[in-house]
Design a protein around this motif. Sequence first.
Motif, PDB file in Angstrom:
ATOM      1  N   THR A   1       0.846  -1.187   0.000  1.00  0.00           N
ATOM      2  CA  THR A   1       0.000   0.000   0.000  1.00  0.00           C
ATOM      3  C   THR A   1       0.885   1.242   0.000  1.00  0.00           C
ATOM      4  O   THR A   1       1.950   1.262   0.626  1.00  0.00           O
ATOM      5  N   GLU A   2       0.433   2.266  -0.722  1.00  0.00           N
ATOM      6  CA  GLU A   2       1.187   3.512  -0.826  1.00  0.00           C
ATOM      7  C   GLU A   2       0.226   4.689  -0.758  1.00  0.00           C
ATOM      8  O   GLU A   2      -0.859   4.638  -1.331  1.00  0.00           O
ATOM      9  N   ASP A   3       0.634   5.738  -0.067  1.00  0.00           N
ATOM     10  CA  ASP A   3      -0.098   7.002  -0.022  1.00  0.00           C
ATOM     11  C   ASP A   3       0.890   8.128  -0.299  1.00  0.00           C
ATOM     12  O   ASP A   3       1.927   8.219   0.353  1.00  0.00           O
ATOM     13  N   ILE A   4       0.548   8.982  -1.254  1.00  0.00           N
ATOM     14  CA  ILE A   4       1.377  10.137  -1.579  1.00  0.00           C
ATOM     15  C   ILE A   4       0.513  11.378  -1.410  1.00  0.00           C
ATOM     16  O   ILE A   4      -0.565  11.485  -1.999  1.00  0.00           O
TER      17      ILE A   4
ATOM     18  N   ASP B   1       3.529  -5.759   5.939  1.00  0.00           N
ATOM     19  CA  ASP B   1       3.393  -5.266   7.316  1.00  0.00           C
ATOM     20  C   ASP B   1       4.609  -4.501   7.837  1.00  0.00           C
ATOM     21  O   ASP B   1       4.821  -4.394   9.046  1.00  0.00           O
ATOM     22  N   VAL B   2       5.419  -3.988   6.956  1.00  0.00           N
ATOM     23  CA  VAL B   2       6.542  -3.119   7.336  1.00  0.00           C
ATOM     24  C   VAL B   2       6.203  -1.708   6.842  1.00  0.00           C
ATOM     25  O   VAL B   2       6.038  -1.484   5.645  1.00  0.00           O
ATOM     26  N   ASP B   3       6.084  -0.774   7.791  1.00  0.00           N
ATOM     27  CA  ASP B   3       5.743   0.607   7.456  1.00  0.00           C
ATOM     28  C   ASP B   3       6.997   1.425   7.185  1.00  0.00           C
ATOM     29  O   ASP B   3       8.033   1.225   7.818  1.00  0.00           O
ATOM     30  N   PHE B   4       6.888   2.358   6.270  1.00  0.00           N
ATOM     31  CA  PHE B   4       7.977   3.304   6.018  1.00  0.00           C
ATOM     32  C   PHE B   4       7.374   4.608   5.500  1.00  0.00           C
ATOM     33  O   PHE B   4       6.250   4.633   5.004  1.00  0.00           O
ATOM     34  N   SER B   5       8.134   5.689   5.664  1.00  0.00           N
ATOM     35  CA  SER B   5       7.653   6.982   5.183  1.00  0.00           C
ATOM     36  C   SER B   5       8.825   7.866   4.795  1.00  0.00           C
ATOM     37  O   SER B   5       9.940   7.710   5.295  1.00  0.00           O
ATOM     38  N   LEU B   6       8.556   8.766   3.894  1.00  0.00           N
ATOM     39  CA  LEU B   6       9.525   9.750   3.432  1.00  0.00           C
ATOM     40  C   LEU B   6       8.819  11.101   3.360  1.00  0.00           C
ATOM     41  O   LEU B   6       7.624  11.168   3.079  1.00  0.00           O
ATOM     42  N   ALA B   7       9.560  12.160   3.588  1.00  0.00           N
ATOM     43  CA  ALA B   7       8.993  13.498   3.473  1.00  0.00           C
ATOM     44  C   ALA B   7      10.037  14.433   2.885  1.00  0.00           C
ATOM     45  O   ALA B   7      11.234  14.261   3.114  1.00  0.00           O
ATOM     46  N   ALA B   8       9.564  15.419   2.138  1.00  0.00           N
ATOM     47  CA  ALA B   8      10.456  16.415   1.559  1.00  0.00           C
ATOM     48  C   ALA B   8       9.710  17.734   1.431  1.00  0.00           C
ATOM     49  O   ALA B   8       8.504  17.754   1.195  1.00  0.00           O
ATOM     50  N   ASP B   9      10.445  18.821   1.616  1.00  0.00           N
ATOM     51  CA  ASP B   9       9.904  20.172   1.453  1.00  0.00           C
ATOM     52  C   ASP B   9      10.820  20.939   0.517  1.00  0.00           C
ATOM     53  O   ASP B   9      12.026  20.714   0.497  1.00  0.00           O
ATOM     54  N   GLY B  10      10.251  21.863  -0.218  1.00  0.00           N
ATOM     55  CA  GLY B  10      11.066  22.684  -1.101  1.00  0.00           C
ATOM     56  C   GLY B  10      10.272  23.830  -1.669  1.00  0.00           C
ATOM     57  O   GLY B  10       9.110  24.047  -1.308  1.00  0.00           O
TER      58      GLY B  10
END
Length: 166
Positions: free
Chosen positions: A71-74, A113-122
């Motif tokens: 599953t992916e959420d953007i 069942d392994v969660d991960f997340s990334l974030a970026a600002d610009g």
Amino acid sequence: MIKRMLTAASVTLILSSGFAQNNTIYLELLGNGLLYSLNYDRMVTDNISVRAGYGGLTVSNSTVSSGVIVTEDIKITLIPVLANYLRGEGNHKLEIGGGIVLVSLDYTGNVADVDFSLAADGAIPTGNLGYRYQKSEGGFFFKASLCPFFAETMVTSVGLGFGYSF
């Protein structure tokens, strides 16, 4: 950097209270907010306006590959902040503007069942060139413009805005 830009926009709007009193709230389709943006525009003088908006887009996806659920959420948030110069007489104006679009990207995913997340600002430099219809006494507002984004390669969008001036 985002806090500084929002502070600068707020101070500009507060200090402009002694000048022209035209405020506009409008929805722009495409344009500087990617898919859409809700905007507040304030006339600082008879020929200068400042604008701040908010646009966003969320995309979710869920797939099954070899028995593994992915599953992916953007979530993309865009905040256009621009200054505009208006040229022309009466209700019909040429609008030339420039500023930045503050961009926030949040990506979350789950694989087996392994969660991960990334974030970026610009921030992406942007501009606009187009037509603006706005009565000095308020009422219906319309704009149509070309909106270039000056990233690694220049990309241009077309924006249509509809709203109300008061």
